[in-house]
Design an enzyme around this catalytic site. Sequence first.
Site, PDB file in Angstrom:
ATOM      1  CD  GLU A  60      -6.779   4.370  -0.924  1.00 39.03           C
ATOM      2  OE1 GLU A  60      -5.966   3.830  -0.438  1.00 39.03           O
ATOM      3  OE2 GLU A  60      -6.846   5.585  -1.014  1.00 39.03           O
TER       4      GLU A  60
ATOM      5  CG  ASP B 151      -1.777   1.114   1.368  1.00 37.07           C
ATOM      6  OD1 ASP B 151      -1.992   1.877   0.569  1.00 37.07           O
ATOM      7  OD2 ASP B 151      -2.296   1.412   2.318  1.00 37.07           O
TER       8      ASP B 151
ATOM      9  CB  CYS C  65      -3.379   6.599  -2.455  1.00 36.00           C
ATOM     10  SG  CYS C  65      -1.842   6.869  -2.432  1.00 36.00           S
TER      11      CYS C  65
END
EC number: 2.1.1.-
Length: 367
Positions: A358, A299, A324
């Site tokens: 996202e 992430d 993101c």
Amino acid sequence: MTPNILPIESYDHQLAEKSARLKAMMLPFQAPEPEIFRSPADHYRMRAEFRVWHDEDDLYHIMFDQQTKQRIRVEQFPVASRLINRLMDALMTAIRAEPLLRRKLFQIDYLSTLSGKLIASLLYHRQLDEEWQQKALELRDQLRAQGFDLQLIGRAAKTKIMLDHDYIDEVLPVAGREMIYRQVENSFTQPNAAVNIHMLEWALDVTQGATGDLLELYCGNGNFSLALARNFERVLATEIAKPSVAAAQYNIAANNIDNVQIIRMSAEEFTQAMQGVREFNRLKGIDLGSYNCETIFVDPPRSGLDHETVKLVQAYPRILYISCNPETLCANLEQLQHTHKISRLALFDQFPYTHHMECGVLLEKRH
């Protein structure tokens, strides 16, 4: 969209536009149809920060228009949680009446939780002394008497004053279990709690029946690694920020999880350790060779994965990638598609009414 008004009637339209944009971006990678996860249409953001404007006897929150740079007075902020909105009014009313608290106050940061807790950080362009601390204690007690479960923090250059402590504990319902997450002031936490729950449950769903261990890079306060621990034999996770590592260690204990190991190092350092380029004292007592990581979870920040880390993740049969910034995800997929194919794709509307998206992809090794 202005700070005081949300175009709620256009929520579905903006989500459909994002979905179409994501599909177009994923077309070159033969991705499946995206699974779409909605946000609440208002009061979805658990964090907010405002500048403070002094106007003779008046004092109020402001934001700046991104286009015109005009100052906008903010009384209510429908983007933020209802709890933040209630506190904004009560806090500003109390500070307005107290010269010591208002002098050179230039910003207020708010953090709230679904569990009903709040942190308010008051930022000053002056040194904070014992007199300020006494008034701040009175303010905290006054707000607690109004029903706010509040931590109050004062900040100035090279100064941070905690009246109690600088964290609050969130409780999230995740696939039938309540997960406790300590959130530390001024550290990263997922801003949209409802969408965060969607992300955690989706990650659990796509790793159902996984074999072996999980490796996670950039684990923060353990948001994903702790939720995913139930699907894996063991979890090895890395994080560079000290407060996040401390919060993650607390969260492991608070959730009675015994199969997660957190290491404080960057993804780049971990890559060097895995490749045997360098030895690290921080890894003493941890036998990397004993881990059988068949899934890697990443992430990364908006910049995506660097070239070396992409090479590292390509060695794993399954890659779970939360992004993101779909543009840097696509740049990484250019390289990853040679070894892996996308088997699941999701769009999480973490930031409604903005162009930000996202998304999540599960990549599985090509045979």
